[in-house]
Design an enzyme around this catalytic site. Structure first.
Site, mmCIF file in Angstrom:
data_model
loop_
_atom_site.group_PDB
_atom_site.id
_atom_site.type_symbol
_atom_site.label_atom_id
_atom_site.label_comp_id
_atom_site.label_asym_id
_atom_site.label_seq_id
_atom_site.Cartn_x
_atom_site.Cartn_y
_atom_site.Cartn_z
ATOM 1 C CD GLU A 46 41.147 93.708 41.488
ATOM 2 O OE1 GLU A 46 41.843 93.697 42.028
ATOM 3 O OE2 GLU A 46 40.303 94.522 42.119
ATOM 4 C CG HIS A 61 42.514 112.385 34.579
ATOM 5 N ND1 HIS A 61 43.071 113.514 35.931
ATOM 6 C CD2 HIS A 61 42.171 111.668 34.531
ATOM 7 C CE1 HIS A 61 42.691 112.125 36.829
ATOM 8 N NE2 HIS A 61 42.320 111.266 35.720
ATOM 9 N N GLY A 81 45.035 111.727 27.920
ATOM 10 C CA GLY A 81 45.251 112.842 28.728
ATOM 11 C C GLY A 81 46.006 113.293 29.195
ATOM 12 C CG LEU A 136 42.162 103.840 20.508
ATOM 13 C CD1 LEU A 136 41.302 104.518 19.580
ATOM 14 C CD2 LEU A 136 43.770 103.481 19.616
ATOM 15 C CG HIS A 177 39.741 103.556 32.005
ATOM 16 N ND1 HIS A 177 38.407 102.499 32.636
ATOM 17 C CD2 HIS A 177 39.876 104.253 32.726
ATOM 18 C CE1 HIS A 177 37.778 103.709 33.426
ATOM 19 N NE2 HIS A 177 38.660 104.592 33.267
#
Lengths: 125, 125
Positions: free
Chosen positions: A46, A76, A74, A71, A10
């Site tokens: 980055e 989305h 979802g 982990l 993320h």
């Protein structure tokens, strides 16, 4: 020609967390199993995932596995990653881009949690 | 009396992701190593971490290991978890609450990523 591994996290405001993924990429790269191993981030760090994919291609990959360092992913999130995969596939028609499953539900996660718990118990006893 | 394991995840709007942690708690509970095993969430899902801790105590634990189900925990995040641990310790002076390390950097994470990548390669070949 060969297969590249594109690790995707993320991204965090915490530089240490991002460096964890870069370190993991370094370790896997050293194994020599993949023609390229790159760390990339959905946001906050980055390179971006598309830029990481481009780098894999520039290093000679004709197949890139996009591996989520999550982990769980979802609905989305899967949609976002799938869209990035599709964009890369459109940009490089001669390269196969494959999205791997996230790490969630893997049986080894249980071993990791239990080991961490035991470490904590031993430290405090 | 005995040790309880309190699993702590961030919590997700995706019910499936929260259920993954509850399933993991069920599995570890079935092992019988801990007097109680509870899943809990920092936000977006129930129970909260403090409520999970209270349940562990009500089930007879005199020691509770708080185990983060996170790949990495930033400074902000560690502080939040430490504060929750401290609050629980103040609420239950007779119980030892210990915060375990997050899962990040554990060597088995590398194995999981590589297995997921291999699964993806095999599916698409």
């Amino acid at each position: 020609m060969g297969t590249a591994l594109l690790l995707m996290a993320h991204g965090s405001r915490n530089a240490e967390a991002n460096d964890d993924l870069r370190r993991l990429a370094d370790e896997i790269r050293a194994d020599g199993e993949y023609v390229a191993v790159e760390a990339s981030f959905l946001e906050l760090a980055e390179p971006s995932i598309p830029d990481g994919g481009r780098k894999c291609v520039s290093l000679g990959a004709d197949r890139v596995v996009l591996a989520p360092y999550f982990l769980s992913a979802g609905v989305h999130f899967r949609r976002d990653l799938q869209a990035i995969r599709d964009e890369l596939a459109a940009e490089f028609p001669g390269v196969v881009f494959t999205l791997a499953e996230p790490m969630g539900r893997h049986p080894l996660l249980r071993e990791i949690v239990l080991q961490r718990a035991r470490e904590a118990t031993n430290q405090s006893s």
